[in-house]
Design an enzyme around this catalytic site. Structure first.
Site, PDB file in Angstrom:
ATOM      1  N   TYR A 171      -0.013 -12.067  -2.715  1.00 21.94           N
ATOM      2  CA  TYR A 171       0.922 -11.754  -1.635  1.00 21.94           C
ATOM      3  C   TYR A 171       1.586 -13.028  -1.105  1.00 21.94           C
ATOM      4  O   TYR A 171       0.963 -13.788  -0.367  1.00 21.94           O
ATOM      5  CB  TYR A 171       0.176 -11.073  -0.482  1.00 21.94           C
ATOM      6  N   LYS A 204      -2.114  -7.218  -8.337  1.00 26.95           N
ATOM      7  CA  LYS A 204      -1.547  -6.354  -7.310  1.00 26.95           C
ATOM      8  C   LYS A 204      -0.475  -7.121  -6.544  1.00 26.95           C
ATOM      9  O   LYS A 204      -0.737  -8.197  -5.993  1.00 26.95           O
ATOM     10  CB  LYS A 204      -2.633  -5.885  -6.343  1.00 26.95           C
TER      11      LYS A 204
END
Length: 308
Positions: A171, A204
């Site tokens: 992220y 992810k």
């Protein structure tokens, strides 16, 4: 074993049989078993955002058992959570759903502009709890990123040595990354590449937008005429950036959206762009249980191709 699962496993030929078996367990469990697609329930939000922000809207979700049962009943490929939540239900639900131990976490009691998560679990914990994988968050763009990269690499090395799969939440975040840049196409693709280079089996990231953050990257995108007008085109580029699709890339469900159709459209874009699925937390457990099960049923039908 389905041919698609065999193909995916062939991408991880350097891994030992234990790790490849655990990747196969992820891919062969639940409603999407054998399709090469994944829908995972992650519940680390109690640590990351606070209990009331996470669970007050659906009070049964304060109970760790709720999430195990939701993942099982929905037919998710796996359930991911920090140490405490997994310890609270691993024995009761042993063998019913593959588990992923989230090994580091970050809270919001101190607002760090350049975040650094704390290591809150270990590979030994994951083995003790019967997990198939461990998970680790990195924040590319943070001034603390190099520390996280080193920690993540050590985690992945130990996981592989012990036959576990490694999932990396990548992220982008930090003082040098704008809010729009956190989901900008160039930055998300870069974050996916970093996770792949660190050795992640499953990556992810957030669904990318058309925003391009870096000036030099913008020149490259314009020169190569990289398609980016639609979500499926942007997802295709992120998957391409993850070793030309030879790493499993899944996309976060993000903040709670009350409109189911908006999420379904996002899932279609991920599917059509060659993404491997979604990891949906708040948009699952913050809905009432019956609604959540219907919601996840539709998500899985989209990824399986049963629903257009």
């Amino acid at each position: 074993m389905e041919s698609r699962v065999k193909e995916i496993l062939s991408w991880y030929s350097s891994d030992n049989p234990g790790t490849r078996t655990n990747i196969a367990r992820l891919l062969n469990h639940g409603r999407l078993a054998g399709t090469g697609k994944l829908v995972i329930l992650p519940v680390d939000q109690g640590f990351e955002h606070g209990p009331a922000r996470s669970f007050a809207v659906n009070a049964p979700a304060y109970d760790p058992s709720y999430h195990f049962q939701l993942a099982i009943d929905a037919g998710c490929n796996a359930y991911a959570a920090p140490l405490g939540f997994l310890e609270a239900g691993a024995a009761e639900f042993a063998g019913e759903v593959p588990l992923i131990l989230k090994m580091n976490n970050h809270d919001v009691l101190h607002d760090e502009k350049d975040p650094l998560s704390a290591v809150t679990g270990s590979v030994k914990d994951a083995l003790r709890l019967g997990c198939v994988a461990v998970g680790f968050t990195i924040y590319p763009g943070s001034s603390q990123a190099q520390i996280m990269y080193q920690q993540c690499r050590e985690m992945i090395q130990e996981a592989k040595a012990n036959g576990l799969a490694a999932v990396v939440w990548s992220y982008p975040r930090g003082t040098d990354v704008s809010k729009a840049g956190e989901t900008g196409l160039d930055v998300v693709a870069y974050a996916a590449q970093i996770a792949a280079q660190l050795g992640a089996h499953v990556i992810k990231v957030k669904p990318p937008t058309e925003h391009i953050e870096q000036a030099e990257a913008k020149k490259a995108y314009e020169k190569a005429k990289v398609p980016m007008a639609t979500l499926s085109e942007r997802v295709r580029h992120v998957v391409q950036s993850s070793f030309n699709g030879r790493r499993i890339v899944i996309f976060s469900g993000g903040a709670t959206k009350e409109n189911d159709e908006a999420i379904f459209d996002e899932c279609r874009g991920i599917r059509d762009g060659g993404g491997f699925g979604s990891i949906i937390g708040r948009n699952s457990f913050q809905r009432p249980r019956d609604h959540a099960l219907r919601f996840l049923d539709t998500v899985m039908k989209i990824y399986s191709g049963e629903k257009k």
